[in-house]
Design a protein around this motif. Structure first.
Motif, PDB file in Angstrom:
ATOM      1  N   LEU A 367       0.828  -1.210   0.000  1.00 49.34           N
ATOM      2  CA  LEU A 367       0.000   0.000   0.000  1.00 49.34           C
ATOM      3  C   LEU A 367       0.862   1.260   0.000  1.00 49.34           C
ATOM      4  N   ALA A 368       1.916   1.257   0.823  1.00 49.75           N
ATOM      5  CA  ALA A 368       2.786   2.430   0.883  1.00 49.75           C
ATOM      6  C   ALA A 368       3.464   2.683  -0.459  1.00 49.75           C
ATOM      7  N   ALA A 369       3.766   1.604  -1.192  1.00 52.29           N
ATOM      8  CA  ALA A 369       4.426   1.756  -2.487  1.00 52.29           C
ATOM      9  C   ALA A 369       3.522   2.417  -3.519  1.00 52.29           C
ATOM     10  N   THR A 370       2.194   2.424  -3.280  1.00 52.44           N
ATOM     11  CA  THR A 370       1.271   3.059  -4.231  1.00 52.44           C
ATOM     12  C   THR A 370       1.073   4.546  -3.954  1.00 52.44           C
ATOM     13  N   LEU A 371       1.623   5.048  -2.831  1.00 52.61           N
ATOM     14  CA  LEU A 371       1.391   6.458  -2.479  1.00 52.61           C
ATOM     15  C   LEU A 371       1.871   7.439  -3.553  1.00 52.61           C
ATOM     16  N   PRO A 372       3.026   7.256  -4.181  1.00 56.30           N
ATOM     17  CA  PRO A 372       3.430   8.197  -5.232  1.00 56.30           C
ATOM     18  C   PRO A 372       2.402   8.322  -6.359  1.00 56.30           C
ATOM     19  N   ASP A 373       1.698   7.228  -6.653  1.00 57.39           N
ATOM     20  CA  ASP A 373       0.671   7.309  -7.701  1.00 57.39           C
ATOM     21  C   ASP A 373      -0.533   8.133  -7.240  1.00 57.39           C
ATOM     22  N   TRP A 374      -0.824   8.051  -5.944  1.00 60.67           N
ATOM     23  CA  TRP A 374      -1.985   8.789  -5.415  1.00 60.67           C
ATOM     24  C   TRP A 374      -1.654  10.256  -5.098  1.00 60.67           C
ATOM     25  N   GLN A 375      -0.364  10.574  -4.944  1.00 70.83           N
ATOM     26  CA  GLN A 375       0.006  11.904  -4.455  1.00 70.83           C
ATOM     27  C   GLN A 375      -0.645  13.049  -5.249  1.00 70.83           C
ATOM     28  N   PRO A 376      -0.623  13.045  -6.591  1.00 71.49           N
ATOM     29  CA  PRO A 376      -1.249  14.159  -7.324  1.00 71.49           C
ATOM     30  C   PRO A 376      -2.769  14.218  -7.165  1.00 71.49           C
ATOM     31  N   LEU A 377      -3.383  13.121  -6.759  1.00 68.92           N
ATOM     32  CA  LEU A 377      -4.845  13.059  -6.677  1.00 68.92           C
ATOM     33  C   LEU A 377      -5.377  13.307  -5.272  1.00 68.92           C
ATOM     34  N   LEU A 378      -4.485  13.412  -4.297  1.00 65.10           N
ATOM     35  CA  LEU A 378      -4.940  13.535  -2.913  1.00 65.10           C
ATOM     36  C   LEU A 378      -5.811  14.775  -2.675  1.00 65.10           C
ATOM     37  N   PRO A 379      -5.487  15.968  -3.210  1.00 69.81           N
ATOM     38  CA  PRO A 379      -6.379  17.116  -2.968  1.00 69.81           C
ATOM     39  C   PRO A 379      -7.815  16.853  -3.438  1.00 69.81           C
ATOM     40  N   ALA A 380      -7.964  16.253  -4.628  1.00 71.41           N
ATOM     41  CA  ALA A 380      -9.315  15.983  -5.141  1.00 71.41           C
ATOM     42  C   ALA A 380     -10.018  14.934  -4.305  1.00 71.41           C
ATOM     43  N   ARG A 381      -9.289  13.874  -3.916  1.00 76.04           N
ATOM     44  CA  ARG A 381      -9.922  12.825  -3.116  1.00 76.04           C
ATOM     45  C   ARG A 381     -10.290  13.361  -1.732  1.00 76.04           C
ATOM     46  N   SER A 382      -9.450  14.209  -1.155  1.00 76.89           N
ATOM     47  CA  SER A 382      -9.768  14.806   0.153  1.00 76.89           C
ATOM     48  C   SER A 382     -10.998  15.700   0.057  1.00 76.89           C
ATOM     49  N   HIS A 383     -11.162  16.388  -1.065  1.00 76.50           N
ATOM     50  CA  HIS A 383     -12.342  17.225  -1.254  1.00 76.50           C
ATOM     51  C   HIS A 383     -13.600  16.378  -1.405  1.00 76.50           C
ATOM     52  N   ASP A 384     -13.479  15.242  -2.137  1.00 78.93           N
ATOM     53  CA  ASP A 384     -14.655  14.387  -2.338  1.00 78.93           C
ATOM     54  C   ASP A 384     -15.092  13.724  -1.041  1.00 78.93           C
ATOM     55  N   ALA A 385     -14.123  13.221  -0.241  1.00 79.63           N
ATOM     56  CA  ALA A 385     -14.450  12.456   0.970  1.00 79.63           C
ATOM     57  C   ALA A 385     -13.519  12.885   2.085  1.00 79.63           C
ATOM     58  N   PRO A 386     -13.747  14.013   2.693  1.00 77.56           N
ATOM     59  CA  PRO A 386     -12.814  14.536   3.700  1.00 77.56           C
ATOM     60  C   PRO A 386     -12.665  13.648   4.917  1.00 77.56           C
ATOM     61  N   ALA A 387     -13.748  12.971   5.346  1.00 76.50           N
ATOM     62  CA  ALA A 387     -13.667  12.160   6.568  1.00 76.50           C
ATOM     63  C   ALA A 387     -12.758  10.950   6.402  1.00 76.50           C
ATOM     64  N   VAL A 388     -12.562  10.497   5.167  1.00 77.75           N
ATOM     65  CA  VAL A 388     -11.752   9.298   4.928  1.00 77.75           C
ATOM     66  C   VAL A 388     -10.311   9.505   5.368  1.00 77.75           C
ATOM     67  N   PHE A 389      -9.817  10.726   5.275  1.00 77.59           N
ATOM     68  CA  PHE A 389      -8.414  10.986   5.559  1.00 77.59           C
ATOM     69  C   PHE A 389      -8.170  11.422   7.000  1.00 77.59           C
ATOM     70  N   GLU A 390      -9.224  11.405   7.850  1.00 82.22           N
ATOM     71  CA  GLU A 390      -9.041  11.735   9.256  1.00 82.22           C
ATOM     72  C   GLU A 390      -8.418  10.545   9.981  1.00 82.22           C
TER      73      GLU A 390
END
Length: 714
Positions: A367-390
């Motif tokens: 899972l940690a190895a996939t973080l670089p792929d998610w890094q550019p998308l984190l602002p959009a995903r945090s906006h869509d589902a803010p509670a998920v990242f708490e």
């Protein structure tokens, strides 16, 4: 069509010439007289016999003959030369400084010319027969005269030494000689097949399932064993393909496996046999060669489990008889069996726990190895589902809601449940109602990657060195627990009943008798009680008939190893002894050799109404493996565990279409050169022989043999 018809047809195709062989010597078949039965002086003739014995070790072609008939006689309507032993025994030659010692390697056999079984049994029961001093004993002359008469040959006199030439009449010779025989099973194989054709119970045998169809599953073993068909616990380390073989063997009437040498076929066979025994069943493992039986026996000795009954030559048969004569101790009680079950359960839980911990740690790394792929998308995903990242959000609860919101179904009830789950999902993730489920799933995956990376950073990364050591220890402990439980189960009081003890004792008595008397005694044994007490047998196809009662379906499972080397005639009686079959072989290796003519096969099948079975009853070309492969799917074992990459790589490309996965590859041997190419100058084939290559090979073998053992084994 019945299995009895198959056996009768096979009997008609069996060689029968050995019954009327009157001269065991001739061109290419030396007859060497010995000064005493169990010893001979070294010389060119005995050296040649020793070489032939070593070259054909598994065939056991060397015979010690005792009490010969020598001369000429009118037999079968013609004047025939006679040089025939009344007694013969397979032997080995052990080389000493000045002589060879003659060592028994099989049963003492009375000449097949004596067809009266009762009379043969009485002759075999003569006091001191073939023992020390028997040839010079007072009653030997009378015995030779009586045996010759029973064989249809009249002797004029009995002498202590062979004549210099052939007399006009037949005389008896109370002496010993060594000779070579090629067709070692000829006469009795036909009789064996005909005898089996008249036995009851063949319809429920592995023989019937191989030749006449395998639709449906055989009855699984009902008396004991785990109920979970998917779980495989074994004293042996197994890969997933081998575990699948074991699962299928539990219920399928015929299972077939194939693979290159070193690909784990023997491991799978032994593990399947132990699994069947653990579930309350019985197993007969039969191989073509004594060497293969020894390999399987050694594999069983290296791992904890029940002791098998090993057979394959006279020495082993004598050992079995001696052990059975000593009786059996009191069986293991139920309290110990319950303790073993608890020990297995505890060891399994520990191994599963350690394995689950390692899997969880590796999943965090993934899972940690996939973080670089998610890094550019984190602002959009945090906006869509803010509670998920708490930090305190329950991601498992969100996963459950995602699963419920993604269920299929078009009914009103399914739509209502999906709607409620979607409302709950949006509430847990803090998402607006317009955010689709697919984006929420992406947000959850990104949150997992973020958490995994943070956890690894806080812990300083993943170190599994200790965990791997603990897992290896846990696996060894589990294998030991399983093997101990299995060993105690086979020695339990439940198996060793009064009937079982009597059957085992009766087997010991039968093994000490001569061949004809032994067959009579074996036929009277309680086969079911015998295999309940002794559930695991390992030996050669050739020796099964001389060791076990002739009972159809006696075993739950028969295992045929080296099946591509086994012809159908010799496999049939073995297959008839069990209800299910596990067959292993490699058709790319050397196959058996048959001298049955195509015309004889065609005529025999037509005579018995078996024309439509010609594909499987082509005994000249179809081995036992070929018949099994036509009756069930073949499982390919592709992992190679034995040779260096360069060595097995040649065979993998040349013979196996690169289907092998080399588990042996590592940096230390990746570039190792394991094959030397030796050019031969002046090579030419004359009369089918390349003499220059033969000479080069012999020189290489001599050079390797002269090296120290360690250097020669590299």
């Amino acid at each position: 069509m019945h299995a009895a018809t198959i056996l009768t047809a096979l009997a008609d195709l069996a060689p029968a010439g050995a019954e009327r062989i009157l001269d065991v010597a001739g061109t290419g078949r030396p007859l060497v007289w010995l000064p005493e039965p169990h010893r001979g002086p070294r010389g060119a003739r005995l050296d040649r016999l020793a070489a032939l014995d070593a070259l054909h070790r598994d065939e056991r072609i060397l015979r010690l003959g005792l009490a010969f008939l020598v001369g000429t006689a009118d037999l079968d309507g013609a004047r025939r030369r006679v040089r025939l032993p009344l007694l013969a025994q397979p032997v080995r030659l052990q080389r000493g400084r000045r002589d060879y010692r003659v060592v028994p390697a099989g049963d003492l056999e009375l000449t097949p010319l004596i067809e009266d079984r009762e009379l043969a049994a009485r002759l075999e029961a003569a006091p001191g027969l073939a023992g020390p001093g028997w040839l010079t004993a007072p009653g030997t002359t009378a015995w030779i005269t009586a045996a010759a008469e029973a064989a249809g040959v009249k002797v004029t006199t009995v002498r202590p030494r062979p004549p210099r030439g052939n007399d006009d009449d037949v005389i008896g010779v109370a002496a010993a000689a060594l000779f070579v025989t090629r067709d070692v099973f000829a006469g009795r194989l036909r009789d064996t097949l005909l005898s089996w054709a008249s036995r009851p119970g063949l319809a429920d045998s592995a023989l019937s399932r191989l030749y006449l169809g395998t639709d449906g599953d055989a009855d699984p073993i009902a008396d004991g064993g785990p109920s979970d068909e998917g779980e495989v616990l074994s004293p042996l380390p197994l890969n997933e393909a081998q575990r699948d073989v074991i699962r299928r063997t539990r219920t399928a009437p015929v299972v077939v496996i194939s693979g290159a040498p070193g690909n784990g076929k023997s491991h799978a066979l032994v593990a399947a046999a132990l699994d069947t025994v653990a579930r309350g069943g019985s197993v007969l493992v039969a191989t073509q060669s004594t060497h293969a039986a020894e390999v399987l026996g050694e594999l069983l000795r290296r791992h904890p489990g029940p002791p098998p009954v090993l057979f394959g030559d006279a020495e082993r048969r004598g050992t079995i008889a001696t052990e059975l004569a000593g009786g059996v101790a009191v069986g293991v009680d139920d309290a110990q069996l319950r303790h073993d079950t608890s020990a297995v359960s505890a060891a399994r839980d520990r191994a599963d726990g350690v394995r689950a911990g390692i899997a969880a740690a590796l999943e965090q790394e993934r899972l940690a190895a996939t973080l670089p792929d998610w890094q550019p998308l984190l602002p959009a995903r945090s906006h869509d589902a803010p509670a998920v990242f708490e930090p305190d959000t329950d991601l498992d609860a969100i996963h459950a809601a995602l699963h419920a919101a993604s269920r299929s179904g078009d009914g009103w009830w399914s739509r209502w449940r999906r709607s409620r789950a979607a409302h709950r999902l949006h509430r847990l993730t803090g998402a607006g109602p317009a955010v689709p489920v697919s984006q929420l799933r992406a947000a959850v995956d990104a949150a997992h990657a973020v958490r995994a990376a943070a956890r690894l950073s806080a812990n300083g990364g993943t170190d599994l060195a200790a965990a791997w050591r603990v897992l290896a220890e846990a696996d060894v402990a589990l294998a030991q627990a399983v093997g101990t439980a299995l060993r105690n189960q086979t020695a339990s009081a439940r198996r060793w009943t009064a009937d079982a003890r009597r059957a085992a004792s009766g087997l010991g008595t039968a093994l000490r008798a001569g061949r004809n008397r032994r067959r009579e005694l074996l036929a009277t044994l309680d086969a079911e009680a015998l295999v309940r007490a002794l559930p695991l047998w390992v030996g050669t196809v050739a020796d099964v008939e001389d060791l076990l009662p002739p009972a159809a379906g006696m075993f739950d499972l028969v295992v045929l190893d080296e099946a591509a080397h086994i012809d159908q005639l010799r496999a049939a009686p073995v297959l008839a002894r069990a209800r299910r079959a596990l067959v292993a072989g490699d058709p790319r290796q050397l196959r058996f050799v048959s001298f049955v003519a195509d015309a004889d096969v065609t005529a025999t099948l037509h005579r018995h109404g078996l024309d439509r079975y010609a594909d499987r009853l082509d005994v000249r070309r179809a081995s036992a493996f070929d018949v099994a492969a036509g009756a069930a799917p073949v499982t390919w074992l592709g992992e190679h565990h034995r040779c260096a990459p360069h060595l097995i790589g040649f065979s993998a490309r040349r013979f196996y279409d690169d289907r092998l996965e080399l588990v042996t590859r590592h940096p230390g041997n990746e570039r190792a050169d394991a094959i030397d190419v030796v050019p031969v100058a002046g090579a030419a084939v004359v009369d089918g022989v390349n003499q220059a290559e033969v000479a080069t090979v012999l020189d290489l073998v001599a050079t390797l043999a002269a090296r120290p053992r360690r250097a020669a084994s590299r």
